[in-house]
Design a protein around this motif. Structure first.
Motif, PDB file in Angstrom:
ATOM      1  N   ARG A 119      -1.242 -69.952   9.966  1.00  0.00           N
ATOM      2  CA  ARG A 119      -2.412 -69.582  10.776  1.00  0.00           C
ATOM      3  C   ARG A 119      -3.597 -69.170   9.892  1.00  0.00           C
ATOM      4  O   ARG A 119      -4.552 -68.569  10.380  1.00  0.00           O
ATOM      5  N   ASN A 120      -3.488 -69.481   8.582  1.00  0.00           N
ATOM      6  CA  ASN A 120      -4.583 -69.211   7.629  1.00  0.00           C
ATOM      7  C   ASN A 120      -4.997 -67.746   7.609  1.00  0.00           C
ATOM      8  O   ASN A 120      -6.188 -67.413   7.548  1.00  0.00           O
ATOM      9  N   ALA A 121      -4.010 -66.867   7.649  1.00  0.00           N
ATOM     10  CA  ALA A 121      -4.283 -65.436   7.666  1.00  0.00           C
ATOM     11  C   ALA A 121      -4.721 -64.939   6.290  1.00  0.00           C
ATOM     12  O   ALA A 121      -4.322 -65.483   5.256  1.00  0.00           O
ATOM     13  N   ASN A 122      -5.544 -63.908   6.293  1.00  0.00           N
ATOM     14  CA  ASN A 122      -5.875 -63.221   5.045  1.00  0.00           C
ATOM     15  C   ASN A 122      -4.661 -62.414   4.598  1.00  0.00           C
ATOM     16  O   ASN A 122      -4.087 -61.669   5.391  1.00  0.00           O
ATOM     17  N   ILE A 123      -4.270 -62.547   3.349  1.00  0.00           N
ATOM     18  CA  ILE A 123      -3.098 -61.848   2.834  1.00  0.00           C
ATOM     19  C   ILE A 123      -3.556 -60.781   1.848  1.00  0.00           C
ATOM     20  O   ILE A 123      -4.135 -61.084   0.802  1.00  0.00           O
ATOM     21  N   TYR A 124      -3.300 -59.517   2.187  1.00  0.00           N
ATOM     22  CA  TYR A 124      -3.671 -58.411   1.307  1.00  0.00           C
ATOM     23  C   TYR A 124      -2.739 -58.297   0.112  1.00  0.00           C
ATOM     24  O   TYR A 124      -3.154 -57.921  -0.984  1.00  0.00           O
ATOM     25  N   GLY A 125      -1.467 -58.556   0.322  1.00  0.00           N
ATOM     26  CA  GLY A 125      -0.486 -58.397  -0.729  1.00  0.00           C
ATOM     27  C   GLY A 125       0.902 -58.665  -0.190  1.00  0.00           C
ATOM     28  O   GLY A 125       1.081 -59.042   0.971  1.00  0.00           O
ATOM     29  N   GLU A 126       1.884 -58.448  -1.045  1.00  0.00           N
ATOM     30  CA  GLU A 126       3.266 -58.788  -0.710  1.00  0.00           C
ATOM     31  C   GLU A 126       4.177 -57.603  -1.009  1.00  0.00           C
ATOM     32  O   GLU A 126       3.987 -56.888  -1.999  1.00  0.00           O
ATOM     33  N   ILE A 127       5.151 -57.382  -0.140  1.00  0.00           N
ATOM     34  CA  ILE A 127       6.189 -56.394  -0.418  1.00  0.00           C
ATOM     35  C   ILE A 127       7.208 -57.057  -1.335  1.00  0.00           C
ATOM     36  O   ILE A 127       7.957 -57.939  -0.911  1.00  0.00           O
ATOM     37  N   ALA A 128       7.209 -56.643  -2.595  1.00  0.00           N
ATOM     38  CA  ALA A 128       8.056 -57.290  -3.596  1.00  0.00           C
ATOM     39  C   ALA A 128       9.494 -56.781  -3.553  1.00  0.00           C
ATOM     40  O   ALA A 128      10.445 -57.543  -3.774  1.00  0.00           O
ATOM     41  N   GLY A 129       9.658 -55.483  -3.287  1.00  0.00           N
ATOM     42  CA  GLY A 129      11.012 -54.924  -3.250  1.00  0.00           C
ATOM     43  C   GLY A 129      10.967 -53.412  -3.146  1.00  0.00           C
ATOM     44  O   GLY A 129       9.887 -52.800  -3.149  1.00  0.00           O
ATOM     45  N   TRP A 130      12.136 -52.817  -3.059  1.00  0.00           N
ATOM     46  CA  TRP A 130      12.213 -51.361  -2.969  1.00  0.00           C
ATOM     47  C   TRP A 130      13.583 -50.880  -3.422  1.00  0.00           C
ATOM     48  O   TRP A 130      14.534 -51.656  -3.554  1.00  0.00           O
ATOM     49  N   GLY A 131      13.666 -49.594  -3.677  1.00  0.00           N
ATOM     50  CA  GLY A 131      14.927 -48.952  -4.033  1.00  0.00           C
ATOM     51  C   GLY A 131      15.050 -47.641  -3.290  1.00  0.00           C
ATOM     52  O   GLY A 131      14.061 -46.924  -3.103  1.00  0.00           O
ATOM     53  N   MET A 132      16.265 -47.338  -2.847  1.00  0.00           N
ATOM     54  CA  MET A 132      16.527 -46.088  -2.131  1.00  0.00           C
ATOM     55  C   MET A 132      17.710 -45.368  -2.766  1.00  0.00           C
ATOM     56  O   MET A 132      18.712 -45.984  -3.118  1.00  0.00           O
ATOM     57  N   THR A 133      17.584 -44.048  -2.923  1.00  0.00           N
ATOM     58  CA  THR A 133      18.694 -43.229  -3.421  1.00  0.00           C
ATOM     59  C   THR A 133      18.719 -41.916  -2.655  1.00  0.00           C
ATOM     60  O   THR A 133      17.765 -41.565  -1.960  1.00  0.00           O
ATOM     61  N   GLY A 134      19.792 -41.178  -2.822  1.00  0.00           N
ATOM     62  CA  GLY A 134      19.916 -39.852  -2.235  1.00  0.00           C
ATOM     63  C   GLY A 134      20.341 -38.851  -3.292  1.00  0.00           C
ATOM     64  O   GLY A 134      20.881 -39.220  -4.331  1.00  0.00           O
ATOM     65  N   ALA A 135      20.071 -37.584  -3.031  1.00  0.00           N
ATOM     66  CA  ALA A 135      20.427 -36.520  -3.962  1.00  0.00           C
ATOM     67  C   ALA A 135      21.125 -35.401  -3.199  1.00  0.00           C
ATOM     68  O   ALA A 135      21.109 -35.365  -1.963  1.00  0.00           O
ATOM     69  N   ASN A 136      21.710 -34.498  -3.930  1.00  0.00           N
ATOM     70  CA  ASN A 136      22.435 -33.385  -3.314  1.00  0.00           C
ATOM     71  C   ASN A 136      21.631 -32.090  -3.346  1.00  0.00           C
ATOM     72  O   ASN A 136      22.171 -31.010  -3.513  1.00  0.00           O
ATOM     73  N   GLU A 160       8.009 -44.996   4.962  1.00  0.00           N
ATOM     74  CA  GLU A 160       8.490 -45.975   3.990  1.00  0.00           C
ATOM     75  C   GLU A 160       9.802 -46.613   4.457  1.00  0.00           C
ATOM     76  O   GLU A 160       9.998 -47.834   4.315  1.00  0.00           O
ATOM     77  N   ALA A 161      10.697 -45.794   5.006  1.00  0.00           N
ATOM     78  CA  ALA A 161      11.956 -46.341   5.524  1.00  0.00           C
ATOM     79  C   ALA A 161      11.689 -47.316   6.664  1.00  0.00           C
ATOM     80  O   ALA A 161      12.336 -48.375   6.765  1.00  0.00           O
ATOM     81  N   ALA A 162      10.724 -46.980   7.519  1.00  0.00           N
ATOM     82  CA  ALA A 162      10.366 -47.870   8.628  1.00  0.00           C
ATOM     83  C   ALA A 162       9.828 -49.194   8.108  1.00  0.00           C
ATOM     84  O   ALA A 162      10.180 -50.275   8.607  1.00  0.00           O
ATOM     85  N   ILE A 163       8.972 -49.134   7.102  1.00  0.00           N
ATOM     86  CA  ILE A 163       8.360 -50.353   6.560  1.00  0.00           C
ATOM     87  C   ILE A 163       9.393 -51.208   5.840  1.00  0.00           C
ATOM     88  O   ILE A 163       9.383 -52.444   5.944  1.00  0.00           O
ATOM     89  N   CYS A 164      10.305 -50.577   5.124  1.00  0.00           N
ATOM     90  CA  CYS A 164      11.379 -51.339   4.461  1.00  0.00           C
ATOM     91  C   CYS A 164      12.263 -52.039   5.498  1.00  0.00           C
ATOM     92  O   CYS A 164      12.649 -53.205   5.308  1.00  0.00           O
ATOM     93  N   TYR A 165      12.579 -51.339   6.571  1.00  0.00           N
ATOM     94  CA  TYR A 165      13.391 -51.959   7.623  1.00  0.00           C
ATOM     95  C   TYR A 165      12.640 -53.114   8.281  1.00  0.00           C
ATOM     96  O   TYR A 165      13.219 -54.175   8.560  1.00  0.00           O
ATOM     97  N   ALA A 166      11.349 -52.912   8.513  1.00  0.00           N
ATOM     98  CA  ALA A 166      10.528 -53.984   9.099  1.00  0.00           C
ATOM     99  C   ALA A 166      10.519 -55.204   8.188  1.00  0.00           C
ATOM    100  O   ALA A 166      10.633 -56.351   8.652  1.00  0.00           O
ATOM    101  N   ALA A 167      10.395 -54.967   6.887  1.00  0.00           N
ATOM    102  CA  ALA A 167      10.416 -56.087   5.931  1.00  0.00           C
ATOM    103  C   ALA A 167      11.763 -56.797   5.966  1.00  0.00           C
ATOM    104  O   ALA A 167      11.836 -58.033   5.892  1.00  0.00           O
ATOM    105  N   ARG A 168      12.830 -56.028   6.111  1.00  0.00           N
ATOM    106  CA  ARG A 168      14.168 -56.636   6.179  1.00  0.00           C
ATOM    107  C   ARG A 168      14.323 -57.503   7.426  1.00  0.00           C
ATOM    108  O   ARG A 168      14.956 -58.565   7.380  1.00  0.00           O
ATOM    109  N   LEU A 169      13.735 -57.090   8.533  1.00  0.00           N
ATOM    110  CA  LEU A 169      13.786 -57.911   9.743  1.00  0.00           C
ATOM    111  C   LEU A 169      13.183 -59.286   9.493  1.00  0.00           C
ATOM    112  O   LEU A 169      13.694 -60.310   9.967  1.00  0.00           O
TER     113      LEU A 169
END
Length: 410
Positions: free
Chosen positions: A247-264, A167-176
């Motif tokens: 390029r008239n690609a088939n679109i499965y869906g869209e990455i709308a957004g994400w949220g990241m947090t950390g815990a102790n 998920e972190a990889a995909i979020c970073y890819a989307a940010r690129l």
């Protein structure tokens, strides 16, 4: 204004099927790929089952001479990436290769190859150890091998963060893509199951049967007693919307957004406090510019442990009364649970949106008072699906929530 990010290609290799459609069909049918492990000896362990990939033939996609210098993780990632690229119709050429990237998430990389190298080093000394093994002991091997095979010259990164690696990889890819640093990025996750990892999981007491009873993977069920480990890969082709439309690609869906947090929380345990999980979901909805009323389906992180009840509390904290109305399921018992499975879960979301079908939580029969929401037990459900929330919570306290939505022209 940030670029919109859409998904135009999908590829998968799992214990339940060796392409994305076969995997998703197994999810909808509630047909698990978990079986007794035969790849290595489990006699000394209480757990005997695993989600092992079968009938995998990388030589159909990769030159056999190259396969000799690849670990299993790289082979899985490359074949799944080739599937995704073919599905998308995207052509990587010398002219556009620098605008294409690769981002892979893996918790462990090729541990079997790493073991082989270091055992040889300790037993035989440096002069008798196979030097060709060393370059493929590093965790970024899979991403590098994919880039070599597909001739990608743009950004190349690897994320290693336990359960949220993919998920972190995909979020970073989307940010690129959002930041206009790439037009297309191949992104996803991969991990293997081998004797070393199985030994580690069993030593830590992670897999079913924790209570020494029946070995079954049953999230949210009162009788849940641990997860069953799997392996595989799920790879996506992410594209800038305008690039895909041109390029008239088939679109499965869209990455709308994400949220990241950390815990102790402790490094080996899930956070028992649902607050940071709730916050990750809240941030995902906020970044997607939607509300709790817009979510049609939650693909849960639940894995047959105490996490299931904590995730339930987190959902109820955010969604309130609406929580009882949302379809929630864990698809992990279809393939077995593995750290780099985030790409597969997004594929599940995309095809659920396409088909307006919600996959079930299989093996569920005994309700738990602490898990009192609608978990779509045992049978898939026909329903309109436009927005899917995907939860991923890692032991050690890393949380990611993502929203995948149906593509609509603005």
């Amino acid at each position: 204004m940030k670029n919109r990010v859409v998904i135009t290609g999908i590829g998968a290799i799992t214990s339940a099927g060796n392409d994305a459609e076969a995997f998703y069909k197994a999810c909808i049918e509630g047909r698990s790929g978990i079986k007794p492990i035969t790849a290595f000896d489990t006699a000394n362990y209480p757990s005997k089952l695993g989600g092992m990939v079968e009938n995998f033939s990388p030589e159909k996609f990769i030159d056999p001479m190259k396969i000799r210098r690849m670990d299993k993780v790289s082979q899985l990632a490359i074949v799944s990436a080739i599937q995704a690229i073919k599905d998308s119709g995207l052509l990587i050429t010398p002219e556009n290769s620098e605008r294409a990237g690769i981002v892979i998430g893996t918790a462990y990389g090729g541990t079997a190859t790493t073991e082989e190298f270091y055992v040889g080093l300790l037993k035989n000394g440096p002069n008798a150890t196979n030097p060709m093994l060393f370059p493929i002991t590093v965790p970024n091997t899979a991403a590098s091998q994919v880039s070599f095979e597909l001739k990608i010259k743009g950004p190349n990164s690897t994320f290693i963060q336990k359960e949220i690696s993919a998920e972190a990889a995909i979020c970073y890819a989307a940010r690129l893509i959002m930041d206009n640093r790439s037009d297309a990025v191949i992104a996803g996750g991969v991990d293997e199951l081998n004797s070393i990892l199985f030994h580690a999981y069993c030593t830590l007491g992670v897999p079913s049967p924790r209570d020494k009873k029946e070995e079954v993977f049953r999230p949210f069920d009162k009788r849940r007693n641990g997860l069953i480990v799997g392996e595989g890969t799920g790879i996506l082709v992410l594209e800038r919307l305008e690039h895909a439309l041109n390029r008239n690609a088939n679109i499965y869906g869209e990455i709308a957004g994400w949220g990241m947090t950390g815990a102790n929380s402790d490094v080996s345990n899930y956070d028992e406090n649902p607050e940071t999980m709730t916050e990750a979901m809240r941030l995902a909805l906020k970044s997607s510019n939607i509300t709790v009323d817009d979510i049609d389906y939650i693909n849960a992180c639940a894995n047959g442990t105490g996490l299931d009840a904590t995730e339930t509390k987190a959902i109820k904290n955010l969604f309130g009364k609406k929580a009882k109305e949302i379809s929630i399921s864990s698809t992990k018992p279809i393939t077995g649970d593995f750290k780099g499975m985030g790409g597969l879960r997004i594929i599940t979301a995309l095809l659920s949106i396409r088909d307006n079908m919600i996959p079930p939580t299989i093996n569920y029969s005994v309700p738990d008072i602490e898990c009192d929401l609608d978990y779509v037990p045992n049978n898939a459900r026909k329903a309109e699906v436009n927005n899917v929330l995907i939860n991923t919570f890692s032991n050690g306290g890393s949380n990611v929530a993502m929203v995948i939505k149906r593509y609509k022209q603005s």
